[in-house]
Design a protein around this motif. Structure first.
Motif, PDB file in Angstrom:
ATOM      1  N   LYS A 196       6.786   9.502 -13.766  1.00  0.00           N
ATOM      2  CA  LYS A 196       6.773  10.552 -12.750  1.00  0.00           C
ATOM      3  C   LYS A 196       5.412  11.232 -12.683  1.00  0.00           C
ATOM      4  CE  LYS A 196      11.732  11.506 -12.955  1.00  0.00           C
ATOM      5  NZ  LYS A 196      12.785  12.536 -13.180  1.00  0.00           N
ATOM      6  N   GLN A 197       4.717  11.242 -13.795  1.00  0.00           N
ATOM      7  CA  GLN A 197       3.371  11.796 -13.820  1.00  0.00           C
ATOM      8  C   GLN A 197       2.356  10.666 -13.741  1.00  0.00           C
ATOM      9  OE1 GLN A 197       3.029  14.233 -17.338  1.00  0.00           O
ATOM     10  NE2 GLN A 197       4.095  15.969 -16.394  1.00  0.00           N
ATOM     11  N   ASP A 198       1.249  10.937 -13.065  1.00  0.00           N
ATOM     12  CA  ASP A 198       0.221   9.914 -12.893  1.00  0.00           C
ATOM     13  C   ASP A 198      -0.416   9.548 -14.228  1.00  0.00           C
ATOM     14  OD1 ASP A 198       0.695  10.024 -10.198  1.00  0.00           O
ATOM     15  OD2 ASP A 198      -0.981  11.373  -9.757  1.00  0.00           O
ATOM     16  N   VAL A 199      -0.751   8.265 -14.353  1.00  0.00           N
ATOM     17  CA  VAL A 199      -1.531   7.803 -15.498  1.00  0.00           C
ATOM     18  C   VAL A 199      -2.997   8.050 -15.166  1.00  0.00           C
ATOM     19  CG1 VAL A 199      -2.126   5.826 -16.939  1.00  0.00           C
ATOM     20  CG2 VAL A 199       0.210   6.063 -16.047  1.00  0.00           C
ATOM     21  N   LYS A 200      -3.695   8.764 -16.025  1.00  0.00           N
ATOM     22  CA  LYS A 200      -5.052   9.207 -15.728  1.00  0.00           C
ATOM     23  C   LYS A 200      -6.095   8.168 -16.155  1.00  0.00           C
ATOM     24  CE  LYS A 200      -3.643  13.262 -14.299  1.00  0.00           C
ATOM     25  NZ  LYS A 200      -3.758  13.656 -12.867  1.00  0.00           N
TER      26      LYS A 200
ATOM     27  N   SER B 188       0.824  -1.214   0.000  1.00  0.00           N
ATOM     28  CA  SER B 188       0.000   0.000   0.000  1.00  0.00           C
ATOM     29  C   SER B 188       0.855   1.260   0.000  1.00  0.00           C
ATOM     30  CB  SER B 188      -0.928  -0.001   1.217  1.00  0.00           C
ATOM     31  OG  SER B 188      -0.171  -0.051   2.422  1.00  0.00           O
ATOM     32  N   ASP B 189       2.078   1.174   0.563  1.00  0.00           N
ATOM     33  CA  ASP B 189       2.946   2.353   0.603  1.00  0.00           C
ATOM     34  C   ASP B 189       3.556   2.674  -0.757  1.00  0.00           C
ATOM     35  OD1 ASP B 189       4.219  -0.069   0.862  1.00  0.00           O
ATOM     36  OD2 ASP B 189       5.733   0.606   2.282  1.00  0.00           O
ATOM     37  N   ALA B 190       3.335   1.824  -1.749  1.00  0.00           N
ATOM     38  CA  ALA B 190       3.824   2.118  -3.098  1.00  0.00           C
ATOM     39  C   ALA B 190       2.801   2.909  -3.907  1.00  0.00           C
ATOM     40  CB  ALA B 190       4.166   0.824  -3.830  1.00  0.00           C
ATOM     41  N   PHE B 191       1.574   2.983  -3.413  1.00  0.00           N
ATOM     42  CA  PHE B 191       0.491   3.625  -4.157  1.00  0.00           C
ATOM     43  C   PHE B 191       0.129   4.978  -3.535  1.00  0.00           C
ATOM     44  CE2 PHE B 191      -0.077  -0.926  -4.963  1.00  0.00           C
ATOM     45  CZ  PHE B 191      -0.211  -0.937  -6.347  1.00  0.00           C
ATOM     46  N   PRO B 192      -0.531   5.826  -4.307  1.00  0.00           N
ATOM     47  CA  PRO B 192      -0.997   7.101  -3.743  1.00  0.00           C
ATOM     48  C   PRO B 192      -1.953   6.864  -2.575  1.00  0.00           C
ATOM     49  CG  PRO B 192      -1.163   7.099  -6.147  1.00  0.00           C
ATOM     50  CD  PRO B 192      -0.836   5.701  -5.747  1.00  0.00           C
ATOM     51  N   LYS B 193      -1.894   7.729  -1.577  1.00  0.00           N
ATOM     52  CA  LYS B 193      -2.759   7.570  -0.410  1.00  0.00           C
ATOM     53  C   LYS B 193      -4.233   7.728  -0.769  1.00  0.00           C
ATOM     54  CE  LYS B 193       0.690   9.021   2.993  1.00  0.00           C
ATOM     55  NZ  LYS B 193       1.030   9.990   4.080  1.00  0.00           N
ATOM     56  N   SER B 194      -4.500   8.414  -1.867  1.00  0.00           N
ATOM     57  CA  SER B 194      -5.890   8.628  -2.271  1.00  0.00           C
ATOM     58  C   SER B 194      -6.495   7.410  -2.966  1.00  0.00           C
ATOM     59  CB  SER B 194      -5.978   9.832  -3.214  1.00  0.00           C
ATOM     60  OG  SER B 194      -5.168   9.622  -4.372  1.00  0.00           O
ATOM     61  N   LEU B 195      -5.671   6.422  -3.304  1.00  0.00           N
ATOM     62  CA  LEU B 195      -6.172   5.243  -4.017  1.00  0.00           C
ATOM     63  C   LEU B 195      -6.988   4.375  -3.066  1.00  0.00           C
ATOM     64  CD1 LEU B 195      -6.071   3.679  -6.736  1.00  0.00           C
ATOM     65  CD2 LEU B 195      -4.138   2.399  -5.781  1.00  0.00           C
ATOM     66  N   ALA B 196      -8.192   4.028  -3.479  1.00  0.00           N
ATOM     67  CA  ALA B 196      -9.090   3.257  -2.618  1.00  0.00           C
ATOM     68  C   ALA B 196      -8.583   1.831  -2.437  1.00  0.00           C
ATOM     69  CB  ALA B 196     -10.492   3.237  -3.222  1.00  0.00           C
ATOM     70  N   HIS B 197      -8.782   1.317  -1.232  1.00  0.00           N
ATOM     71  CA  HIS B 197      -8.479  -0.089  -0.966  1.00  0.00           C
ATOM     72  C   HIS B 197      -9.655  -0.949  -1.422  1.00  0.00           C
ATOM     73  CE1 HIS B 197      -4.727   0.276   1.341  1.00  0.00           C
ATOM     74  NE2 HIS B 197      -5.220   1.423   1.784  1.00  0.00           N
TER      75      HIS B 197
ATOM     76  N   PRO C 174     -15.676  -1.638 -16.314  1.00  0.00           N
ATOM     77  CA  PRO C 174     -14.963  -1.838 -15.048  1.00  0.00           C
ATOM     78  C   PRO C 174     -15.269  -0.733 -14.044  1.00  0.00           C
ATOM     79  CG  PRO C 174     -13.495  -2.182 -16.908  1.00  0.00           C
ATOM     80  CD  PRO C 174     -14.768  -1.626 -17.469  1.00  0.00           C
ATOM     81  N   GLY C 175     -15.321  -1.097 -12.763  1.00  0.00           N
ATOM     82  CA  GLY C 175     -15.614  -0.133 -11.715  1.00  0.00           C
ATOM     83  C   GLY C 175     -14.484   0.862 -11.507  1.00  0.00           C
ATOM     84  N   ASP C 176     -14.813   1.933 -10.787  1.00  0.00           N
ATOM     85  CA  ASP C 176     -13.829   2.993 -10.535  1.00  0.00           C
ATOM     86  C   ASP C 176     -12.589   2.471  -9.818  1.00  0.00           C
ATOM     87  OD1 ASP C 176     -15.312   4.945 -11.748  1.00  0.00           O
ATOM     88  OD2 ASP C 176     -16.266   5.646  -9.903  1.00  0.00           O
ATOM     89  N   ARG C 177     -12.808   1.628  -8.806  1.00  0.00           N
ATOM     90  CA  ARG C 177     -11.665   1.161  -8.011  1.00  0.00           C
ATOM     91  C   ARG C 177     -10.649   0.433  -8.868  1.00  0.00           C
ATOM     92  NH1 ARG C 177     -15.713  -0.138  -3.710  1.00  0.00           N
ATOM     93  NH2 ARG C 177     -16.285  -1.740  -5.207  1.00  0.00           N
ATOM     94  N   VAL C 178     -11.119  -0.496  -9.688  1.00  0.00           N
ATOM     95  CA  VAL C 178     -10.180  -1.300 -10.458  1.00  0.00           C
ATOM     96  C   VAL C 178      -9.537  -0.475 -11.570  1.00  0.00           C
ATOM     97  CG1 VAL C 178     -11.829  -2.208 -12.166  1.00  0.00           C
ATOM     98  CG2 VAL C 178      -9.858  -3.579 -11.497  1.00  0.00           C
ATOM     99  N   GLU C 179     -10.253   0.502 -12.130  1.00  0.00           N
ATOM    100  CA  GLU C 179      -9.646   1.340 -13.165  1.00  0.00           C
ATOM    101  C   GLU C 179      -8.561   2.236 -12.565  1.00  0.00           C
ATOM    102  OE1 GLU C 179     -10.905   4.301 -16.840  1.00  0.00           O
ATOM    103  OE2 GLU C 179     -12.139   4.249 -15.031  1.00  0.00           O
ATOM    104  N   HIS C 180      -8.831   2.828 -11.403  1.00  0.00           N
ATOM    105  CA  HIS C 180      -7.815   3.655 -10.750  1.00  0.00           C
ATOM    106  C   HIS C 180      -6.608   2.809 -10.329  1.00  0.00           C
ATOM    107  CE1 HIS C 180     -11.051   6.648 -10.583  1.00  0.00           C
ATOM    108  NE2 HIS C 180     -10.128   7.548 -10.272  1.00  0.00           N
ATOM    109  N   PHE C 181      -6.874   1.583  -9.899  1.00  0.00           N
ATOM    110  CA  PHE C 181      -5.769   0.693  -9.536  1.00  0.00           C
ATOM    111  C   PHE C 181      -4.929   0.358 -10.762  1.00  0.00           C
ATOM    112  CE2 PHE C 181      -4.211  -3.739  -9.064  1.00  0.00           C
ATOM    113  CZ  PHE C 181      -3.300  -3.524  -8.040  1.00  0.00           C
TER     114      PHE C 181
END
Length: 320
Positions: free
Chosen positions: A132-136, A89-98, A113-120
């Motif tokens: 270095k920049q987030d993938v949107k 979990s420490d490798a991912f952004p803190k805003s990413l849902a568990h 696909p749901g929001d959680r899995v797409e953001h993951f």
């Protein structure tokens, strides 16, 4: 007359046996000893001299399991993905849902696909490609193509030397099992290619490594086992997400199976009762006690999750 008596006494004495010698006395006094065994054999008595061993009770015979109908929850990729998200979990952004197994299952079975899995997926691509920049979300197509193309020599056999994006396929158009295979593959690649993930792994192994990684906080260990040497794994996400208990068949067997055996608190209670009463072995009873000890935590987590669901606004993703 006296002389006659003396001569008769002497004649009587002369008729007695001679006094035995010392050697004769030793032969009479010492009983006959059994023949001594030479060397080390004297420490091993004959089997006939040992008391007979009591026959051990016959091993417990488990009744055949009913036929198992495969469902998506039995897919081992689900547990792999959930535990990677939880352990790293420490490798991912803190805003990413568990998410737990059930949340992931719901997100991959939807036509979209749901929001959680797409953001993951987006966060995972960022790790894998060391961006270095987030993938949107909604704009990850090129990043996914780059990740797959740059690891062509490591494609899983399930792809049959064919890109999962061939023919215009996308993550949205894939079947649920195909989405899970893709996510698991990206995770495996990230363990070797992501600078962030590799750094976390190296930090974790600065300590002396123990057998089977016991004591390693990023490892996933069995929760327990039963008398048939089947191992049980508790798989859960963070932040009061859902859980599942999976059972792996005997690791020494020719063909392993991986089945979900509990995904609710009621199913947990039934599993604990079976291990305690039906199995009854030492390991099974120990696992039963572990299960019962965590049920209060799961019950409290369900209340928190229910309250959050009721208070959060309903959000629906627009269809493209």
């Amino acid at each position: 007359m006296a002389a006659d008596d003396d001569s008769s006494d002497l004649s009587s004495l002369s008729s007695l046996s001679p006094v035995p010698s010392d050697d004769d006395l030793d032969e009479v006094a010492a009983p006959a000893l059994p023949e001594a065994k030479p060397g080390i054999l004297r420490f091993f008595p004959k089997l006939s001299e040992q008391p007979p061993k009591q026959a051990s009770p016959p091993p417990r015979r488990r009744s055949p399991s009913p036929p198992h109908e495969y469902v998506l929850a039995d897919n081992p990729d689900i547990a792999f993905i959930v535990m990677f998200r939880s352990r790293f979990s420490d490798a991912f952004p803190k805003s990413l849902a568990h998410f737990g197994p059930q949340e992931l299952e719901r997100d991959v079975v939807d036509s979209l696909p749901g929001d959680r899995v797409e953001h993951f997926l987006c966060a995972l691509l960022g790790l894998l490609l060391n961006r270095k920049q987030d993938v949107k979300p909604g704009h990850y197509g090129r990043a996914l193509e780059d990740a797959i193309a740059s690891h062509k020599n490591q494609w899983p056999s399930a792809w049959e030397d064919k890109s999962p994006l061939s023919g215009g396929a996308t993550f949205n158009s894939m079947a649920p099992a195909e989405r899970l295979t893709l996510l698991r593959t990206l995770i495996i690649w990230s363990m070797a290619s992501s600078e962030t993930v590799k750094s976390l792994i190296n930090q974790s192994y600065k300590m002396n490594r123990q057998e089977d990684d016991y004591g390693q906080p990023r490892s996933v260990q069995p929760w327990g086992s039963d008398s048939d040497r089947r191992r049980y794994f508790l798989v859960e996400g963070q932040d009061d997400t859902h859980f599942r208990v999976y059972r792996e068949s005997n690791p020494a067997g020719m063909k392993r199976t991986w089945w979900s055996v509990a995904g609710t608190i009621d199913e947990l209670k039934i599993l604990a009762q079976k291990l305690e009463a039906k199995d009854g072995g030492k390991k099974a009873k120990a696992l039963s006690q572990k299960i019962l000890s965590v049920i209060p935590r799961f019950e409290a987590g369900e209340e928190v999750s229910f309250d959050q669901t009721e208070l959060s606004p309903r959000r629906h993703r627009p269809h493209p």
